[in-house]
Design an enzyme around this catalytic site. Structure first.
Site, PDB file in Angstrom:
ATOM      1  N   GLY A 125      63.131  98.305  19.411  1.00 37.72           N
ATOM      2  CA  GLY A 125      64.506  98.789  19.586  1.00 37.72           C
ATOM      3  C   GLY A 125      64.549 100.299  19.784  1.00 37.72           C
ATOM      4  O   GLY A 125      65.251 100.811  20.664  1.00 37.72           O
ATOM      5  N   ASP A 131      45.720 101.621  14.265  1.00 34.34           N
ATOM      6  CA  ASP A 131      46.223 101.979  12.952  1.00 34.34           C
ATOM      7  C   ASP A 131      46.791 103.401  13.054  1.00 34.34           C
ATOM      8  O   ASP A 131      46.039 104.352  13.317  1.00 34.34           O
ATOM      9  CB  ASP A 131      45.073 101.917  11.932  1.00 34.34           C
ATOM     10  CG  ASP A 131      45.554 102.181  10.522  1.00 34.34           C
ATOM     11  OD1 ASP A 131      46.640 102.800  10.359  1.00 34.34           O
ATOM     12  OD2 ASP A 131      44.864 101.781   9.573  1.00 34.34           O
ATOM     13  N   ASP A 135      58.662 105.259  12.190  1.00 31.38           N
ATOM     14  CA  ASP A 135      59.604 104.301  11.600  1.00 31.38           C
ATOM     15  C   ASP A 135      58.751 103.306  10.805  1.00 31.38           C
ATOM     16  O   ASP A 135      58.358 102.271  11.326  1.00 31.38           O
ATOM     17  CB  ASP A 135      60.354 103.610  12.751  1.00 31.38           C
ATOM     18  CG  ASP A 135      61.415 102.655  12.265  1.00 31.38           C
ATOM     19  OD1 ASP A 135      62.081 102.960  11.268  1.00 31.38           O
ATOM     20  OD2 ASP A 135      61.577 101.591  12.896  1.00 31.38           O
ATOM     21  N   CYS A 158      64.141 101.366   6.554  1.00 30.28           N
ATOM     22  CA  CYS A 158      65.391 100.626   6.343  1.00 30.28           C
ATOM     23  C   CYS A 158      65.466 100.180   4.884  1.00 30.28           C
ATOM     24  O   CYS A 158      65.848  99.057   4.580  1.00 30.28           O
ATOM     25  CB  CYS A 158      65.570  99.487   7.336  1.00 30.28           C
ATOM     26  SG  CYS A 158      64.129  98.470   7.543  1.00 30.28           S
TER      27      CYS A 158
HETATM   28  N1  SAM Z   1      60.385 100.956  15.205  1.00 26.93           N
HETATM   29  C1  SAM Z   1      60.495  99.518  15.283  1.00 26.93           C
HETATM   30  C2  SAM Z   1      61.777  99.165  16.006  1.00 26.93           C
HETATM   31  O1  SAM Z   1      62.692  99.970  16.048  1.00 26.93           O
HETATM   32  O2  SAM Z   1      61.861  98.046  16.532  1.00 26.93           O
HETATM   33  C3  SAM Z   1      60.409  98.854  13.921  1.00 26.93           C
HETATM   34  C4  SAM Z   1      59.156  99.224  13.162  1.00 26.93           C
HETATM   35  S1  SAM Z   1      58.943  98.292  11.687  1.00 26.93           S
HETATM   36  C5  SAM Z   1      60.066  99.037  10.615  1.00 26.93           C
HETATM   37  C6  SAM Z   1      57.416  98.902  11.092  1.00 26.93           C
HETATM   38  C7  SAM Z   1      56.227  98.551  11.957  1.00 26.93           C
HETATM   39  O3  SAM Z   1      55.087  99.239  11.445  1.00 26.93           O
HETATM   40  C8  SAM Z   1      55.823  97.071  11.978  1.00 26.93           C
HETATM   41  O4  SAM Z   1      55.966  96.570  13.278  1.00 26.93           O
HETATM   42  C9  SAM Z   1      54.359  97.070  11.544  1.00 26.93           C
HETATM   43  O5  SAM Z   1      53.554  96.171  12.304  1.00 26.93           O
HETATM   44  C10 SAM Z   1      53.947  98.505  11.813  1.00 26.93           C
HETATM   45  N2  SAM Z   1      52.809  99.014  11.005  1.00 26.93           N
HETATM   46  C11 SAM Z   1      52.450  98.685   9.747  1.00 26.93           C
HETATM   47  N3  SAM Z   1      51.358  99.379   9.382  1.00 26.93           N
HETATM   48  C12 SAM Z   1      51.032 100.175  10.434  1.00 26.93           C
HETATM   49  C13 SAM Z   1      49.990 101.117  10.665  1.00 26.93           C
HETATM   50  N4  SAM Z   1      49.064 101.391   9.731  1.00 26.93           N
HETATM   51  N5  SAM Z   1      49.941 101.728  11.863  1.00 26.93           N
HETATM   52  C14 SAM Z   1      50.865 101.462  12.823  1.00 26.93           C
HETATM   53  N6  SAM Z   1      51.861 100.567  12.654  1.00 26.93           N
HETATM   54  C15 SAM Z   1      51.944  99.940  11.469  1.00 26.93           C
END
Ligand code: SAM
Length: 377
Positions: free
Chosen positions: A181, A230, A248, A303
């Site tokens: 998004g 990562d 985010d 969030c």
């Molecule tokens: N920004 C997105 C949107 O607006 O649609 C939502 C992001 S969601 C809150 C958090 C995301 O962080 C998840 O999709 C998850 O897979 C990712 N995530 C978790 N650990 C991570 C890491 N170590 N590095 C990168 N992404 C990671």
């Protein structure tokens, strides 16, 4: 003697119950008398916004959204700027009251607001229904080229993208991007020279790819680079590179946690993961800041309502960067967002750092925490 066996037979708490228990304990302290209203809003129907797709048939989609009586809340905030500017001008032209030898103005002077385009990322439009109006948007329809006219999301999640204040020619990184998004909102600015969209989860970057293909023409996708790394390692891969970074982070996703068992962070088997969240968030934020150029800007968002995942993470990151890297980071004042968007969202007035949108029955968006940091030279 009869031995009680309750520990073995007691039914396990569902993840939803556990989330509510946890929130009741922590948030009743954090938010005091506001908590009951936030709690009931979290449990009630959420409101959506329609992120306008500038790559679709603009006239047709505008007509469709205005026909529903939805309004672009970002455009509406221009009126706030104009009203404040005219009040300030009026105050300046009114004669001051003379009391003895001191000239005292009749009203407290309002700080003039700077021009909107120097404050927020440009060209983003997001339609919402007015406060108290619980209408729903119908699903977006594809135009003749198959491009969808709008993307439904929590309208508060556009605020971190606005706060990033992307400017023409910027190199932008979206470190935790899926399902996309905010990436889509970043593309709406038309400002990114290059946009790197990353998410550790390959399946979720697959979803991000599909979202973008439904909204963005191929030639625009050329400025995009989608990766599944990562984010904590990004600082080693591309340090000191980006003008703007959005981070985010994964969080307890409070609204989801009180409504859905599926993928709930409060499941018993995710206890360890949940407890490590603030550490992961800190590492992601530090990595985001190190990936920014000196002078670059970073927006951190969650969030969740939790101070441990919001302000505390920001404070620890600022300290750590100073001690370990001798890098100064300035936390920017975003209180102007409260003035600009109070007609659409309910903001928590007492955030020490950053801003927090609180769920409220008349404006049931959020929670959404966002904080902007500038890496100094
Ligand atoms: N920004 C997105 C949107 O607006 O649609 C939502 C992001 S969601 C809150 C958090 C995301 O962080 C998840 O999709 C998850 O897979 C990712 N995530 C978790 N650990 C991570 C890491 N170590 N590095 C990168 N992404 C990671």
């Amino acid at each position: 003697r009869h031995k009680k066996k309750w520990a073995a037979t007691r039914p396990k708490l569902s993840a939803i119950r556990l989330a509510l228990q946890n929130f009741d304990i922590n948030y009743s302290v954090q938010f005091d008398s506001l908590w009951p209203s936030i709690r009931i809003s979290l449990l009630s129907e959420q409101k959506y916004g329609a992120l306008f797709n500038n790559f679709s048939n603009i006239q047709q989609v505008t007509q469709e959204l205005e026909h529903l009586n939805a309004v672009d809340f970002i455009w509406e905030s221009q009126k706030v700027v104009q009203d404040l500017a005219s009040t300030a001008a009026q105050q300046a032209s009114e004669p001051a009251m003379l009391t003895g030898t001191l000239a005292v103005s009749a009203e407290p002077q309002l700080q003039p607001l700077p021009c909107l385009s120097t404050l927020i990322s440009p060209n983003i439009k997001c339609y919402t229904f007015p406060k108290g109006d619980l209408s729903l948007f119908p699903p977006a329809r594809p135009d003749t080229l198959g491009i969808l006219g709008y993307y439904l999301l929590d309208a508060a999640s556009v605020l971190p993208v606005l706060a990033l204040n992307v400017q023409p020619g910027d190199l932008v990184l979206d470190l935790c991007a899926a399902p996309g998004g905010k990436t889509l909102a970043l593309l709406q600015t038309g400002c990114c020279r290059e946009l790197a969209a990353n998410d550790i989860s390959a399946s979720r970057t697959g979803r991000l790819n599909r979202v973008l293909r439904s909204y963005v023409p191929q030639n625009i996708c050329d400025i995009l680079r989608i990766t599944s790394w990562d984010g904590r390692k990004w600082r080693d891969l591309e340090a000191n590179t980006y003008d703007r970074v959005l981070v985010d982070v994964p969080c307890t996703n409070d609204r989801h946690s009180v409504l859905e068992e599926d993928n709930n962070m409060f499941k018993n088997m995710r206890k360890g993961e949940r407890q490590m969240l603030p550490m992961l968030q800190l590492e992601l934020l530090v990595s985001a800041i190190l990936s920014a150029k000196p002078g670059g800007e970073v927006v951190y968002s969650t969030c969740s309502l939790s101070q441990l995942q919001n302000e505390y993470v920001v404070e620890r990151a600022v300290e750590l960067l100073k001690i370990q890297y001798n890098i100064e980071v300035h936390v920017e004042d975003l209180s102007i967002f409260r003035r600009l968007f109070q007609g659409t969202f309910s903001f928590f007035p007492n955030c020490r750092l950053g801003e927090l949108v609180l769920p409220h029955l008349t404006a049931n968006f959020g929670p959404m925490y966002f904080c902007k940091l500038r890496r100094l030279e």
